[in-house]
Design a protein around this motif. Structure first.
Motif: not given
Length: 738
Positions: A578-593
């Motif tokens: 919605a905001f044309n943004g970027v996700i930054f994650g610190f010591s977290v995960k993103a599953n395959e889906s």
């Protein structure tokens, strides 16, 4: 006969037209009155129809107006009889009030409000008693009337009962002495000291704790640096317990270090013998001073050949840390955390200092404590690491922290093992929170779930009121600014008619209508929207603190759309889309889906375990949003030695005779003409010749003749520069400080 009928018909038509005009001619004050025909004594209505020639049009209208005057006088008399009590003191106002409501609040009639509105640019023809007035107009009317105003809602806030939870009378030991009044000595029992390890990054803090616990904490840290507060209990051979807090040394985690010193009894300051006093060392000393906590100096890495413990002690003198050998009260121990040298000496020094402090606490009554760290777990939900300061925490206790509450379901120690209770000075992980509280929040036990909900509702209400008050101040300041600007513009246009004013304003604002879409596109391109996710509250806090230092809004705007704890979710993907943004994650995960969904929607997910690498990646993303700059690279330089002209058709073209003294001249490239150090022309060559031959390139030392694509006269001594333009990616000037 026909003539008489015709006259009667004409009079009837005139009467009908006059009656139609009566409502429009009546005044505002009697427009709602019911019209009733009046029986005139001289000429009754019956005669009017029989003898129309006796009632010309002007007399009919005059009679009607006399009836209007009669009704109007009657209404005015009634209103005069109703005396409006005058308002004493301040006038209570709301953000939106009608004319009639404001008149009642001021103790005036509506005519008074209309008179006050004459000083504004409002069209009075459009104002009715039920018309809504905005707050700035309401305030202006009250002030013009010589009265003062107050906000009605502020009165409501004061009347609401305070439902907050507060600490009871507590303890007399170490740092709690400054926070709480003394308790009955009979209920106080000894408790373990809470020791915080502070120091510069990579000076060996976690390795020291690792050696004390005989575990491998340091090897589990990403990048070899601590990025959370670790709370552990160390059992000494003599039987004593020490609660250790291991805080990060990296510059990004200043808030965590400050939080660690605020709940501690003793600070162990770790300084590397070969590095000496560094930036975070100085900051750690300041945190300890602010919390009024005693220091123990641990000079680490003394096994290295370049180690110089005496230099470290002398450097610390400049920061008011005086060791015992220099006449101070700070114990200094030379250690090697990696090899385990002198660790027991350090532990004994800590126990000795704790005995001198006589650390005791009340283990009875309602629980009080402080949250050290907060995180989210998929299976367990929100979890917090806390240090208990008073009372004994057990399953089923109802706790309040910040704007959330918990009914304790499970308690865990630092190894993840379930425990039944936690007494003062013991670190414990708490499960059962409704929402994740913030690190540093105070924990208070309350009597029931209903009481916890009351406390949370009150704290939420107070926060909302404070926010509304701040917002109102900002709004009022903006309204005042706009009003002054408007009045200034009106003064400039005061000599013009309203039509001329409209024309001037239209011309002044016409360009805005066409520039808005373009401005919006540029704004979107130069804005980086971020979604920040972290494993614990402290990590998110550290990242947000770094982002607060961003000061390059003129280059690229930074917009934090959302931040929180936990792994990357579909909601994060939707926000980024919605905001044309970027996700930054610190010591977290993103599953395959989640990764597949992000790829499908073109959303960037950047995951990191080391904070300075995350910031470097963020800077690269900012750089990509900056427009490229054009850099000129000089290829060759030539001097004009002679000038002449050639005739082509009917035109004379100036030609410069030049000699190349540096590099080469390439006809495909761009050129500029410099005269007296000023660039007077930029463009391409129309011809480049060596003797009589057209050539592509002229090298150093060769003579040539050239003409420009513009009919410009040359002068002897001019410089011809051949250059190449290249687009180079800009880099942000933001410096996060490390």
């Amino acid at each position: 006969m026909n003539r008489g009928l015709l006259l009667r018909f004409e009079n009837l038509v005139q009467l009908r037209g006059a009656c139609r005009q009566l409502p429009a001619l009546s005044s505002r004050k009697v427009c709602g009155a019911q019209w009733k025909p009046v029986q005139l004594s001289a000429h009754p209505m019956g005669t009017l129809l029989l003898h129309p020639q006796l009632w010309p049009e002007h007399r009919l209208i005059s009679a009607a107006f006399s009836q209007c005057r009669h009704l109007g006088t009657k209404e005015e008399t009634k209103k005069k009889k109703k005396k409006i009590p005058p308002t004493k003191g301040e006038v209570e106002i709301r953000q939106k009030m009608t004319v009639e409501e404001l008149a009642q609040a001021m103790g005036k009639d509506t005519d008074h409000i209309y008179e006050a509105l004459l000083y504004t640019d409002i069209n009075l023809d459009s104002v009715e008693p039920d018309s809504i007035l905005h707050e700035d107009l309401i305030k202006m009317i009250v002030q013009k009337s010589g009265m003062k105003y107050k906000s009605a809602k502020l009165k409501e806030e004061k009347e609401r009962k305070n439902m907050d939870a507060v600490k009871r009378q507590v303890v007399n030991c170490s740092f709690w002495l400054f926070l709480l009044p003394p308790a009955d000595p009979a209920v106080l029992t000894p408790r373990p000291p809470v020791v915080t390890i502070l120091g510069h990054v990579d000076h060996g803090k976690t390795t020291l704790l690792d050696s004390l616990r005989k575990s491998q904490v340091a090897s589990m840290e990403a990048g070899g640096i601590t990025q959370h507060i670790g709370a552990f209990i160390v059992h000494m051979p003599s039987g004593e317990k020490i609660t250790f807090l291991d805080t990060p040394g990296h510059a990004a985690f200043s808030a965590m270090r400050a939080r660690g010193t605020n709940v501690t009894d003793i600070v162990i300051l770790v300084v590397a013998a070969e590095d000496g006093v560094m930036q975070q060392t100085i900051e750690s000393i300041q945190h300890a001073k602010n919390a009024a906590v005693p220091l123990i100096l641990a000079i680490n890495k003394c096994d290295k050949p370049e180690a110089d413990p005496e230099k470290v002690k002398k450097e610390l003198l400049a920061h008011d840390v005086v060791c015992e050998e220099f006449g101070g009260d700070v114990q200094a121990v030379n250690i090697s955390a990696l090899k385990g040298e002198n660790l027991m000496v350090l532990a004994e020094a800590t126990v000795a200092l704790a005995e001198m402090l006589e650390l005791k606490a009340d283990a009875t009554g309602l629980v009080e404590g402080t949250i050290i760290e907060s995180r989210k777990d998929k299976g367990k939900g929100p979890l917090t690491t806390a240090i208990i300061q008073r009372g004994t925490l057990r399953k089923g206790c109802v706790l309040v922290a910040g704007k959330t509450w918990a009914k304790v379901r499970f308690l865990f120690d630092e190894n993840g093992k379930a425990v039944d209770a936690a007494s003062p000075g013991i670190p414990v992980e708490i499960m059962g929170w409704k929402e994740s509280p913030s690190a540093g929040d105070e924990i208070l036990e309350v009597e029931s779930e209903q009481r916890a909900q009351e406390v949370v509702a009150w704290r939420t209400y107070v926060e909302q009121q404070e926010k509304m008050k701040k917002d109102l101040e900002v709004i009022e300041a903006k309204q005042k600014e706009h009003r002054l600007e408007y009045e200034k513009k009106q003064k400039k246009l005061a000599h013009l008619t309203w039509r001329q004013r409209k024309a001037v304003l239209y011309k002044a604002n016409k360009h805005l209508m066409f520039s808005r879409p373009k401005e919006r596109t540029e704004m979107d391109e130069n804005t980086l929207s971020l979604i920040v996710k972290g494993d614990v509250d402290g990590s998110v806090e550290a990242i947000l603190n770094i982002l607060d230092s961003y000061d390059c809004e003129d280059e690229c705007k930074l917009d934090i759309v959302y931040f929180g704890m936990g792994d990357i979710s579909e909601n994060d993907i939707s926000l980024a889309e919605a905001f044309n943004g970027v996700i930054f994650g610190f010591s977290v995960k993103a599953n395959e889906s989640i990764k597949k969904l992000a790829d499908k929607k073109g959303i960037k997910i950047k995951l990191h375990n080391i904070i300075y690498k995350l910031i470097e990646d963020l800077k690269d993303e900012l750089n990509s949003r900056l427009p490229p700059t054009v850099v000129e690279t000089t290829i060759g330089e030539a001097s004009v030695l002679d000038t002449f002209s050639v005739t082509v058709g009917k035109n004379k073209i100036p030609v410069a005779g030049c000699r190349v003294h540096k590099g080469l001249l390439d006809r495909k490239m761009k050129f500029k003409l410099i005269r007296n150090r000023d660039v007077i022309w930029k463009g391409c060559l129309s011809s480049l010749k060596h003797h009589k031959d057209d050539v592509q390139v002229i090298k150093t030392g060769m003579d040539c003749g050239l003409s420009l694509d513009k009919n410009l006269e040359f002068s002897i001594g001019d410089e011809i520069i051949c250059y190449e333009e290249k687009e180079v990616q800009q880099t942000t000037s933001w410096d996060p400080g490390f």
